[in-house]
Write a protein that holds these residues in place. Structure first.
Motif, PDB file in Angstrom:
ATOM      1  N   MET A  86     -62.137 113.442 -29.495  1.00  0.00           N
ATOM      2  CA  MET A  86     -62.377 114.865 -29.278  1.00  0.00           C
ATOM      3  C   MET A  86     -62.683 115.184 -27.825  1.00  0.00           C
ATOM      4  O   MET A  86     -62.978 116.328 -27.482  1.00  0.00           O
ATOM      5  N   SER A  87     -62.615 114.195 -26.950  1.00  0.00           N
ATOM      6  CA  SER A  87     -62.973 114.441 -25.550  1.00  0.00           C
ATOM      7  C   SER A  87     -62.051 115.471 -24.890  1.00  0.00           C
ATOM      8  O   SER A  87     -62.471 116.157 -23.957  1.00  0.00           O
ATOM      9  N   PRO A 144     -67.366 116.678 -28.735  1.00  0.00           N
ATOM     10  CA  PRO A 144     -66.978 117.253 -27.449  1.00  0.00           C
ATOM     11  C   PRO A 144     -68.182 117.596 -26.560  1.00  0.00           C
ATOM     12  O   PRO A 144     -68.029 117.809 -25.373  1.00  0.00           O
ATOM     13  N   TYR A 145     -69.376 117.624 -27.143  1.00  0.00           N
ATOM     14  CA  TYR A 145     -70.588 117.900 -26.368  1.00  0.00           C
ATOM     15  C   TYR A 145     -71.331 116.612 -26.000  1.00  0.00           C
ATOM     16  O   TYR A 145     -72.486 116.659 -25.585  1.00  0.00           O
ATOM     17  N   ARG A 146     -70.669 115.462 -26.151  1.00  0.00           N
ATOM     18  CA  ARG A 146     -71.289 114.176 -25.846  1.00  0.00           C
ATOM     19  C   ARG A 146     -71.855 114.190 -24.422  1.00  0.00           C
ATOM     20  O   ARG A 146     -71.262 114.771 -23.508  1.00  0.00           O
ATOM     21  N   ASP A 147     -73.024 113.566 -24.298  1.00  0.00           N
ATOM     22  CA  ASP A 147     -73.714 113.448 -23.010  1.00  0.00           C
ATOM     23  C   ASP A 147     -74.180 114.787 -22.447  1.00  0.00           C
ATOM     24  O   ASP A 147     -74.368 114.936 -21.233  1.00  0.00           O
ATOM     25  N   THR A 148     -74.354 115.775 -23.320  1.00  0.00           N
ATOM     26  CA  THR A 148     -74.928 117.055 -22.910  1.00  0.00           C
ATOM     27  C   THR A 148     -76.121 117.337 -23.823  1.00  0.00           C
ATOM     28  O   THR A 148     -76.264 116.703 -24.878  1.00  0.00           O
ATOM     29  N   PRO A 149     -76.976 118.286 -23.471  1.00  0.00           N
ATOM     30  CA  PRO A 149     -78.104 118.619 -24.356  1.00  0.00           C
ATOM     31  C   PRO A 149     -77.654 119.139 -25.730  1.00  0.00           C
ATOM     32  O   PRO A 149     -78.422 119.118 -26.679  1.00  0.00           O
ATOM     33  N   GLN A 150     -76.397 119.590 -25.843  1.00  0.00           N
ATOM     34  CA  GLN A 150     -75.907 120.128 -27.111  1.00  0.00           C
ATOM     35  C   GLN A 150     -75.267 119.067 -28.008  1.00  0.00           C
ATOM     36  O   GLN A 150     -74.761 119.386 -29.077  1.00  0.00           O
ATOM     37  N   GLU A 151     -75.290 117.804 -27.593  1.00  0.00           N
ATOM     38  CA  GLU A 151     -74.654 116.745 -28.380  1.00  0.00           C
ATOM     39  C   GLU A 151     -75.199 116.732 -29.805  1.00  0.00           C
ATOM     40  O   GLU A 151     -76.402 116.812 -30.035  1.00  0.00           O
ATOM     41  N   GLY A 152     -74.288 116.670 -30.768  1.00  0.00           N
ATOM     42  CA  GLY A 152     -74.653 116.617 -32.175  1.00  0.00           C
ATOM     43  C   GLY A 152     -74.984 117.953 -32.807  1.00  0.00           C
ATOM     44  O   GLY A 152     -75.255 118.032 -34.000  1.00  0.00           O
TER      45      GLY A 152
END
Length: 164
Positions: free
Chosen positions: A23-24, A58-66
Motif C-alpha cells: 500500500m506504499s 499507507p500511514y506507516r511511520d507517521t503518527p496516524q499509523e494504524g
C-alpha cells in the motif's frame, strides 16, 4: 436503514494494492478530499477483510499509523477472517461466520446482495499489478448508476449505486 458502502482508492488500471498487498503507493495520493471527509462522519462501523487489516499501512511511520482514515475516524471495526489472532486487538471484533469467506469482502457483500453503494477514489497512477478492486472470474454483471463525480488534485471520486 443503513447503507452498505464499499470505498477504496485504486489506481487507474484498477488495483487497490500493489503486488503482495503493498500500500506504499497510496501515500503520495493521500490528502484532503471533501467527498471522503464528508463521508467519514457518517460511518457507523468498518467491515474489512483480513488482507486489509493485516496489510501494509499507507500511514506507516507517521503518527496516524494504524488509524482508519489517518485518525479521522473512530468506532467499531469488524475484520472478516478465518485466522483470528490469539491476542485481542482493542476496538476490533474478528468475524469468522460470513458465509464461506475466502478473500474479498466487497465482492462477498456484493454476491450476498448486501452492497448498496461503491465510492472509488481513482488515483492518477497505474500500478501494473497487484490486488484488483473487484475480480470475480465467471461472475455476474453488476449494473451501477452514478450518484456523483468529483475530484481533487490527487484523486477523481466516482460514487455509484448498485442497481437491483
Amino acid at each position: 436503514m443503513a447503507t452498505m458502502l464499499y470505498s477504496a482508492t485504486m489506481s487507474l488500471d484498477g488495483f487497490i494494492a500493489g503486488p503482495g498487498g503493498d500500500m506504499s503507493w497510496l501515500t503520495e495520493h493521500l490528502g484532503p478530499n471533501p467527498t471522503v471527509d464528508a463521508l467519514v462522519g457518517d460511518i457507523g462501523a468498518l467491515l474489512v477483510g483480513n488482507r486489509t487489516f493485516r496489510g501494509d499501512d499507507p500511514y506507516r511511520d507517521t503518527p496516524q499509523e494504524g488509524e482508519p482514515f489517518g485518525g479521522g475516524w473512530s468506532g467499531p471495526q469488524f475484520v472478516l477472517t478465518h485466522d483470528v489472532p490469539a491476542a485481542p486487538v482493542p476496538g476490533v471484533t474478528f468475524v469468522t461466520d460470513f458465509g464461506a469467506a475466502v478473500a474479498d469482502v466487497a465482492a462477498q457483500c456484493l454476491d450476498a446482495g448486501l452492497l448498496d453503494e461503491i465510492l472509488v477514489c481513482v488515483a492518477p497512477v497505474m500500478l501494473g499489478d497487484g490486488v484488483r478492486l473487484f475480480s470475480h472470474p465467471g461472475g455476474d454483471r453488476v449494473r451501477l448508476e452514478r450518484i456523483s463525480l468529483t475530484h481533487v488534485p490527487h484523486a477523481t471520486n466516482i460514487w455509484m449505486r448498485v442497481v437491483r
